[in-house]
Design an enzyme around this catalytic site. Structure first.
Site, PDB file in Angstrom:
ATOM      1  N   GLY A 166      56.649  44.812  27.080  1.00  0.00           N
ATOM      2  CA  GLY A 166      57.550  45.951  27.240  1.00  0.00           C
ATOM      3  C   GLY A 166      58.449  45.337  28.451  1.00  0.00           C
ATOM      4  N   ASP A 176      57.630  44.798  31.746  1.00  0.00           N
ATOM      5  CA  ASP A 176      57.147  43.427  32.314  1.00  0.00           C
ATOM      6  C   ASP A 176      57.559  42.411  31.644  1.00  0.00           C
ATOM      7  OD1 ASP A 176      55.637  42.453  34.038  1.00  0.00           O
ATOM      8  OD2 ASP A 176      53.381  42.993  33.270  1.00  0.00           O
TER       9      ASP A 176
END
Length: 183
Positions: free
Chosen positions: A31, A33
């Site tokens: 995602g 991150d």
């Protein structure tokens, strides 16, 4: 303080600090991150590894925040916050609100004037986008109203990838100012 919600790619934001919806390991993930780590390049991962080696050997606690440089990103800093994982039983709205307020504390401590946030804990961590939006907006408004960091952070931008999440944040911003962040 200016608070706004836009659709876009947080890795392209030209702000002082972007907030990473990190996992506790700080070593990258999926995602937001993963996108931030990929765009920042190896310097970001090296700084995160150093944090784990020195000050955060057990990882970043949920609801807390820590800063690194930004590597190849167009911002100056990345503020990493570990959001609560609803699937793991972390359902306390105060933990989620803390992600936003602690990130602002860290950004203000750095002297950041502008901060961009993703929808921390929405998506794979199982929090409903409208709940995240309501809690995030209330937390940022409460932080601003309390005068914390008033001399530095002047704008907060929620940078949201999809239409549904963006619409949830727009709706939360349209709500009148109310009580606590976890209400």
């Amino acid at each position: 303080m200016l608070i706004e919600a836009v659709r876009g790619d947080i890795t392209a934001e030209r702000v002082d600090a972007i907030v990473n919806a990190a996992n506790s390991s700080l070593l990258g993930g999926g995602g937001v991150d993963g996108a931030i780590h990929a765009a920042a390049g190896p310097a970001l991962l090296a700084e995160c590894r150093e944090l784990r080696r020195t000050t955060l050997p057990g990882g970043l606690p949920v609801g807390e925040a820590v800063a690194t440089g930004a590597g190849g990103l167009p911002c100056r800093w990345v503020v990493h916050t570990a959001g609560p994982n609803r699937h793991a039983g972390q359902t306390d709205p105060a933990l989620l609100a803390s992600c936003f307020t602690r990130s602002l504390d860290v950004a203000a401590g750095l002297g950041a004037r502008s901060v961009a946030f993703p929808a921390v804990s929405a998506g794979v961590y199982g929090w409903d986008a409208s709940d995240v939006a309501r809690i995030a907006v209330a937390a940022v408004r409460g932080w601003s109203a309390a005068g914390v960091g008033a001399s530095s952070v002047r704008s907060v931008r929620f940078v949201l990838f999809g239409h549904t999440v963006h619409a949830a944040f727009v709706a939360a911003l349209d709500e009148p100012v109310s009580g606590r962040a976890g209400d």
